[in-house]
Each structure stands twice: as structure tokens, then as C-alpha cells.
Write an enzyme that holds these catalytic residues in place. Structure first.
Site, short mmCIF file in Angstrom:
data_model
loop_
_atom_site.label_atom_id
_atom_site.label_comp_id
_atom_site.label_asym_id
_atom_site.label_seq_id
_atom_site.Cartn_x
_atom_site.Cartn_y
_atom_site.Cartn_z
CD GLU A 95 -7.77 -44.38 -25.31
OE1 GLU A 95 -6.82 -43.78 -24.80
OE2 GLU A 95 -8.96 -44.19 -25.00
CB ILE A 96 -11.49 -50.28 -29.97
CG1 ILE A 96 -12.01 -48.95 -30.53
CG2 ILE A 96 -12.61 -51.30 -29.90
CD1 ILE A 96 -12.58 -49.06 -31.93
#
Length: 850
Positions: free
Chosen positions: A447-448
Site C-alpha cells: 500500500e505504499i
């Protein structure tokens, strides 16, 4: 270095008496520990952690009990010391080489052998092997390991940066987690507590050997045809001196090659092509058998005596990640041995905050994975690279692995020291895991990328344009440069994506490409129907929270009877219990008590996930995968899991057996009254049968019925029944009517489903009326057959005061329906006792009547 030419000679290699190094001693005994400066030594367990050792010695209360988490944060801020003594014989010291192998030190560790420095470690995920013969002595030897608090170790790095790196899941005031190569969830997450652990979390081995040593055996598949598999075998040998030797490869007990080799001093990489005629393939669960070949590499002297040998297992398969532009947007699906596959799986987190004690839960979790008809598990990037046994179980059970690297929901530094530290971590773990046929793909992080572009971090952390540019360049250096380069060298050809998800859920058009983490229902607070509004190409995260049952919460809550305050104390999501309440009010009447509230939260979770998963499966090939969040828990508390901390299945996991079944039937009625029945089949062959539809009142009256012969297409979704509104009845009470849809063939039910016309709180359920009978099952356990007379909603079986495993639970039965349940309860002596202890409840037992 000389390459090998492997020729089938039919050689039978003698001996095979030694495996790996000549001697491997596990140093797991006689450990003790103390807080630095106190000199108060207590027994310690290795592998273990400081927290569990303090608990075992009565020095702290149970970290999971009540609010004890808050009062135990001091442990991670102290320095700790471990020590042991072990014997070394004169004979052992005669070996040319002795080394200590540290398979897991958490995290900043200084190692001393007999008072002299041996190693400084700074990465939980690394394996450290240090030759130490010169420091060993005959008789007693002392090994001492000092663990330094990560807070002190990274404080200078934290202060040196002119900005704060985003790390929202780090629950502490000092956001240090991004600097520490350690499991991210140890610093807190929205489903677990914050316990910054230290300790020897994987075994320590003393190794002894004299001559060359095989350090790795790895194969890559170059070609896979019906009549031949073409592989490259790569054998790595560490030789202390240059010299001649022989190398043999043995496949399933037959020697397929033997060749003279010249070894250079140091590391040797020997690589050559081999061929397997009429190969047996490794298939994911549901597609075929996950066949495994046994391969040994044997290093021999001139007289054919063995110097060293190493074995591995080989699974012949080709897994491709297909990302292609198409009429919708861009695809994201897996093709296995040339066949597209709908992925049915889940996200896996470490099963305990204190990792060593979570290993005992692994086999139970794998039974849950298999029991729910899964074919993939995602090892999430905020946890750990799992033990070898985990991947062995995946190999053996046909469970593909989506493997994240250990980065999640944060921005990381990009300085040279940090990247070099990560490079060692990558090399250790890629080399360790790459031979597993279950390993389907690598993913750089969780999810970065979507967080950086969509979560407002630049504003929240007050980052100016220059700082933002530097942070993003550091991101690219790690996930677009360093990791791909290491994979190209060590594991070429395996699919890799830099980040998951590729697309953010905030815009409908993003659902047309890549993989998706759809949190519109939880974080976006939309109703469950939102799961059907936007269908992704591949769903790698989605979920809804529920609570564990009362048996799991009682031991860690005050008085053994959890109340509302206890539930709130254990809630780590910022949305909290409020969102569960919101949805519960939409679906159910008022609950009777807190035990009922816990059960209804699980039913609510199952209902919502049913909507999501049915939609994804019947929207193939647009959507080709479902990995729900999450399989398991690391402590007893509310989360998105389907299996709680104690391994007990929630309602959702029982439902997953059917939602991920080989064939899924879905009946839908449109606003204009038209009825459609579709089926999604993952089976490799066609099925001929009959779809029977029966509209029934809850009391058992049949209002309408129709049957249709069908051929269920293999590996596809089709509409098999369409009933116009002019034919399907339109005058019935939706609050007391259900449509039962069953696919059967040759007297066997292949799939079934129920279509309700209102939500549970509006259902006018009659008093439950059913019959059941119990018998001893073949092969052990008991069989309970239930027959519904009136409509049954969410039938729960339990044995009063006794733990038992049920093959199904929380199920619905239309009037006249039959369900057979296997019961495993070793302490039950016969079926009479089973009947006496059997408790049967359904939805009406948990809600207040109007």
C-alpha cells in the site's frame, strides 16, 4: 570454474549418510537472561522473546490481558542480555571449520563468544553465519548476546532527518519503525497491539565441517511440455581450497547425472541443463495434484565417498502474472501451466505478537486454509518472511504464495547504510524461498504507492516539495531499482510488482486495471452493496471486522465476561466498534447481551463478505482473484480475520468453504422481478446435472418450483437460468419467503445457495423446528444429520463445556433441507454423550423479539 554436463548414466550413488554439514548442533538449552545493569538472571527459552521469558518467570502479567499492553511498553526501551554455556569436544574441534549460524536475532544484537566480540547484527530478517573455530575451546564455552533497544539505536537517525517519514501505523510517539528492519506490526497496527520485542527468535546452530560444502540447490524451469521438462540445476559449493571432486544429481532416487568438477577456492556456482521425460506437474489446489520431485546434489571424493549433500524438492509448473491492456483496462490474473485460474485466498499475518509461540498454530491454520478451498495465501509485508515449514506446507498442499517483501504503509529511508542492510535481507530471503514451487510472485510492499499519492501524507506530515521529492526518490531506489536488481540476479523470471495495490479504491475507473484493495465499505463507510457497485480486476484486500467468540475473549478480559468497555479497549481500528454497530443496526434487531453481540458481529461480517465474494466470482473474467483481509489474528481482539487467535473458526470461515467451493451458484432477482441463476466453476471438467429452484415459505409451503438440466462449463462463469418476471411469482411476503437453488447430479448436491428477499432484521422467522440424528462416522468422529422443518437461519452447533471441531456451522437451511455435519470431539465417549452436550442455536436466540 567448470560448468557441469549432466548425462543420464543410471548411476546409483552409495551412502547418503550425511545431510548438509558434517555436524549441526542446535544451541537451544541452558539459556538465561537479564535486563542490562540488573544482573538478575532468569531461565530463558530459545527461540523466544524477552516478553515471553518475563511472563514465564512471573515478572510481568499476561501482556494480552485487559489493558496490560499500556503498562508493558517499558520492555522495548530496555537493553537485555542472553547467555548460555555449551560443551565442545576435542573431536569436534578437530574439524577444519566451525561456525555459528544465527537464523534470527531480533534485532540490534552484539554477540560475544568466550568474552570476545563475534558479530554485530542489525536486521531481524537476516541470517548470520560466522566462522568461530579460533574462539572456541575444549569443554565449556560461553555465548552471550546483548540486545539493544531500537529506540536508542535509531534516535540519531530520527533526529538527523529534516522531516518525519510517514508511518501512521507506528503507534508510538517516536516514529522509529521505518528505520528498524523488524516486523512492522510489532510497533502496532489497526488489528493488533504494540509490543517492541527483542530476543533470539529463530534457532542458533553450531556447524562443523572439513571440506567443501553445498550451500544451495536451486532449479529453474526453462521449458515445460507434455513429454519433457527442461530445467537448469544450480548448485552452489563453498570450497575452502581448490581441488577436484565429483558431483551427482539424484532425482526421486535415480541418479540422472555424474560429472567430475574442478572447484575453485571460495564460492562456486555450477549450473547445467537437465531434462525430465513425461513430467508430472505441480498444480494448485483444485486444479490437480501438487506433485513434488525429490532432488539431491551429492558432492563426492575420488573414491565416491561423500563430502556433502543437500536436498530440495522440485515442483514443475509455470506461473505467469498476466498484465495486459484489454477492452476494460488492464488485466491482472494468474495463468498456471497455461490455464487461467481464479485465485481464491486470503492474507496471512504472523499468528502471534510473540512470533516463536505462534509456530504451534501453523498446522491448524493450514487446515483452515485447505478446509476453505483456497489456492493462494498472501504473506503480508508488515509481518515476517515465514519459516521454511510454512512454505513446505504450501508446496505440499498446492497453495500458491503471494510474497510481500517486508515493507508496509510507510515511507522508508534511502541512505546507503539502509539500502545495504536491506540488500543483505533480500539476498538471504530470496535465496531461501526461491526453490519453492508454491512461490507465485514477489511484491515490493503493501500500500505504499497508493498511500503516497492518495492518503494526504504530504500535508499530514508537513512535507515541502523538496522533502517530498527526496522521499519519493528513496522509494524508487528501493522498490524500482534495488529489489528488481536482486531478483534479476537471484530469481529471474518470477513475477514482481513494486507495490500492492496498483489502483486505489477511491475512483470507479481505477477498478478497471491492476489489483485493488477495496476499503470502500470499511474505511469509506459505505453499505455492503458497494461491494457490487465496483468490481475489480483482482481483489488483493477487502474485509469487514468482527469480534472473536466469548471463549476466546473471556481469558483476557476482566471477570471472564467481556463487556462493552473491554471490547473498546481491544479495538485498534480508528473506525472502531462504531462502524460494526452501524451495519448491525441495518441488518439485525437489537442483540440480547454481549455474547450475542459477538456472535452477531461474526454473522454480519459473513453476510457482507458473501456479497463481495459472490460478486467477484460471477464477474469472471473481469475479476480473477479474491484475497480477503485477513485469515488470522496475532492476539485475541476484534479484527477482519476469519479465524481467531485461538484458531477457532468465525462464521465467515465456515461460509468460506461454500463461497470458495469448486462450484458456486448465485441467484439474483432484479428490480423488475426477473430471476437469474449463474454458476462459477473452477473444476477442470464439465459437469452435467440439474438446477432445481424452489420458492418456499419459512413454514415449508412450496410456492413455486422449476428444474432445468444444465452442463456446467469447466473453469468458467455462465448464466444457466433466466426466469422472466411474468413467470416468477410476484405475490409473496418477502419477510417470510426464501428461494432455494440446488445443483445436483446423480443424487449428489454439487452446490446450493439461498436467496432471501429482505434483511435478517425484517425476517418473520417461525419458531425453529428441526430434527437431527447422531451416529458414529467412518474413520472416527461423529456425524450429525440435520433436517429442517421450518426455515433455519444461522444454525450454530456447540458442545457445552467441551472443545469440538465442526465441519460446518452458522449455516442456513430451507424447510425440508438436510445438512450433514462432522463432529470431532476426542473426549466424547459415544453418541449418547454427544447428544446430551449438543447445544443448537440460531439467529433468533441472539436478538430480542419485537
Amino acid at each position: 570454474m567448470r560448468c557441469l554436463l549432466l548425462i543420464v548414466w543410471g548411476l546409483i550413488v552409495p551412502g547418503f549418510l550425511l545431510a548438509g554439514p558434517a555436524v549441526r548442533i542446535n544451541l537451544e538449552s541452558n539459556w538465561e537472561f537479564s535486563q542490562i545493569g540488573k544482573n538478575a538472571w532468569l531461565p530463558a527459552e530459545v527461540p523466544g522473546t524477552v516478553h515471553t521469558d518475563l511472563l514465564a518467570n512471573g515478572e510481568i502479567p499476561d501482556p494480552f490481558y485487559g489493558t496490560n499492553e499500556k503498562g508493558l511498553q517499558w520492555i522495548g526501551r530496555m537493553d537485555w542480555e542472553y547467555r548460555t554455556e555449551f560443551d565442545v569436544s576435542a573431536d569436534l574441534l578437530q574439524n577444519e571449520h566451525l561456525a555459528l549460524r544465527f537464523n534470527g536475532l531480533d534485532t540490534y544484537a552484539e554477540v560475544f563468544l568466550n568474552g570476545k566480540p563475534l558479530l554485530t547484527a542489525d536486521n531481524m530478517f537476516r541470517t548470520w553465519e560466522i566462522e568461530c573455530k579460533s574462539q572456541l575451546r575444549t569443554g565449556k564455552n560461553q555465548l552471550r548476546i546483548v540486545f539493544r533497544s531500537p529506540f536508542e539505536r535509531v534516535s540519531a537517525q530520527l533526529e538527523a532527518l529534516p522531516y518525519q517519514l510517514p508511518s501512521p501505523n507506528d503507534a508510538g510517539k517516536e516514529k522509529i519503525s521505518v528505520f528498524v528492519r523488524k516486523a512492522g506490526y510489532h510497533f502496532g497496527w489497526d488489528w493488533g497491539p504494540r509490543f517492541v520485542t527483542m530476543g533470539i527468535w529463530r534457532p542458533i546452530n553450531l556447524l562443523a565441517w572439513n571440506e567443501a560444502r553445498i550451500t544451495d540447490v536451486y532449479t529453474r524451469t526453462d521449458g515445460l511440455e507434455t513429454n519433457e521438462a527442461r530445467l537448469r540445476a544450480r548448485v552452489e559449493v563453498n570450497a575452502p581450497e581448490a581441488g577436484d571432486a565429483k558431483l551427482a544429481l539424484v532425482l526421486n532416487g535415480d541418479t540422472i547425472g555424474r560429472q567430475n568438477v574442478v572447484l575453485n577456492r571460495g564460492r562456486n556456482v555450477l549450473e547445467e541443463a537437465i531434462s525430465i521425460a513425461n513430467p508430472r506437474l505441480w498444480w494448485p489446489a483444485g486444479m490437480g495434484k501438487p506433485y513434488l520431485y525429490n532432488l539431491k546434489a551429492v558432492l563426492l571424493r575420488a573414491d565416491n565417498s561423500i563430502i556433502d549433500q543437500r536436498k530440495t524438492r522440485v515442483g514443475l509448473r509455470r506461473i505467469e502474472l498476466v498484465q495486459q491492456t484489454d477492452s476494460i483496462g488492464e488485466s491482472f490474473f494468474f495463468r498456471v501451466n497455461g490455464t487461467p485460474i481464479f485465485v481464491k485466498g486470503t492474507n496471512y499475518i504472523p499468528p502471534d505478537n510473540f512470533i516463536p509461540r505462534g509456530r504451534s498454530k501453523r498446522e491448524k491454520l493450514f487446515r483452515a486454509i485447505k478446509g476453505a478451498n483456497m489456492n493462494m495465501v498472501r504473506v503480508w509485508g508488515g509481518g515476517i518472511y515465514e519459516d521454511d515449514t510454512f512454505y513446505d506446507l504450501c508446496d505440499e498442499n498446492g497453495i500458491m504464495v503471494w510474497q510481500d517483501f517486508m515493507f508496509a504503509c510507510a515511507m522508508y529511508p534511502g541512505d546507503t547504510a539502509f539500502l545495504n542492510n536491506v540488500r543483505g535481507e533480500l539476498q538471504d530471503n530470496i535465496r531461501r524461498l526461491r526453490h519453492h514451487p508454491s512461490l507465485a510472485m514477489w511484491c515490493g510492499n503493501n500500500e505504499i504507492e497508493v498511500a503516497w499519492h492518495n492518503w494526504g501524507w504530504q500535508q499530514e506530515y508537513r512535507l515541502d516539495p523538496g522533502d517530498s521529492t527526496r522521499i519519493w526518490q528513496d522509494y524508487l531506489a528501493l522498490f524500482e531499482d534495488l529489489i528488481p536488481r536482486e531478483l534479476a540476479e537471484l530469481d529471474p523470471g518470477r513475477p514482481y510488482i513494486p507495490s500492492s495495490p496498483i489502483s486505489n479504491w477511491g475512483k470507479s475507473e481505477n477498478f478497471d486495471r491492476g489489483d485493488m484493495h477495496n476499503w470502500a465499505v470499511w474505511h469509506g463507510e459505505k453499505p455492503f452493496s458497494a461491494f457490487k457497485a465496483d468490481t475489480p480486476r483482482f481483489m488483493s484486500e477487502f474485509g469487514f471486522q468482527s469480534f472473536p467468540e466469548i471463549r476466546t475473549l473471556a481469558p483476557v478480559t476482566s471477570g471472564g465476561a467481556p463487556n462493552r468497555e473491554d471490547l473498546e479497549d481491544r479495538q485498534k481500528s480508528y473506525k472502531g466498534t462504531r462502524l460494526i454497530d452501524t451495519h448491525m443496526n441495518r441488518w439485525y434487531s437489537e442483540y440480547k447481551d454481549y455474547e450475542s453481540y459477538l456472535v452477531l458481529s461474526q454473522l454480519l461480517q459473513a453476510e457482507g463478505m458473501k456479497i463481495a465474494i459472490e460478486n467477484m466470482r460471477i464477474e469472471q473474467p473481469r475479476c480473477m482473484g479474491s484475497l480477503y483481509w485477513q485469515l488470522n489474528d496475532c492476539w485475541p481482539g476484534p479484527s477482519w480475520s476469519s479465524v481467531d487467535y485461538q484458531g477457532r473458526w468465525k462464521a465467515l470461515h465456515y461460509w468460506m468453504q461454500h463461497l470458495y467451493g469448486p462450484i458456486l451458484l448465485v441467484a439474483e432477482r432484479s428490480d423488475n422481478g426477473e430471476l437469474r441463476v449463474r454458476a462459477a466453476s473452477d473444476e477442470p471438467r464439465a459437469r452435467f446435472g440439474t438446477i432445481a429452484m424452489r420458492l418456499k415459505s419459512f413454514d415449508g409451503d412450496i410456492l413455486w418450483t422449476q428444474e432445468q438440466a444444465v452442463e456446467i462449463a469447466p473453469g468458467a462463469v455462465k448464466e444457466y437460468v433466466r426466469v422472466p418476471a411474468s413467470i416468477f411469482p410476484n405475490r409473496f411476503d418477502p419477510n417470510e419467503t426464501v428461494l432455494e437453488v440446488i445443483l445436483h447430479a446423480r443424487g449428489k448436491v454439487l452446490a446450493s445457495n439461498l436467496l432471501y428477499f429482505t434483511q435478517p432484521k425484517d425476517m418473520d422467522l417461525p419458531d425453529p423446528e428441526f430434527s437431527y440424528r447422531c451416529s458414529v462416522a467412518e474413520g472416527g468422529g461423529y456425524l450429525v444429520e440435520v433436517r429442517a422443518i421450518h426455515q433455519l437461519k444461522n444454525v450454530e452447533f456447540a458442545l457445552v463445556g467441551i472443545e469440538a471441531e465442526f465441519s460446518d456451522n452458522y449455516f442456513d437451511l430451507a424447510p425440508g433441507g438436510i445438512r450433514q455435519i462432522m463432529v470431532s470431539a476426542p473426549s466424547i465417549k459415544d453418541e449418547k454423550e454427544l447428544v446430551k452436550l449438543l447445544r443448537v442455536r440460531q439467529m433468533t436466540d441472539w436478538v430480542n423479539e419485537d
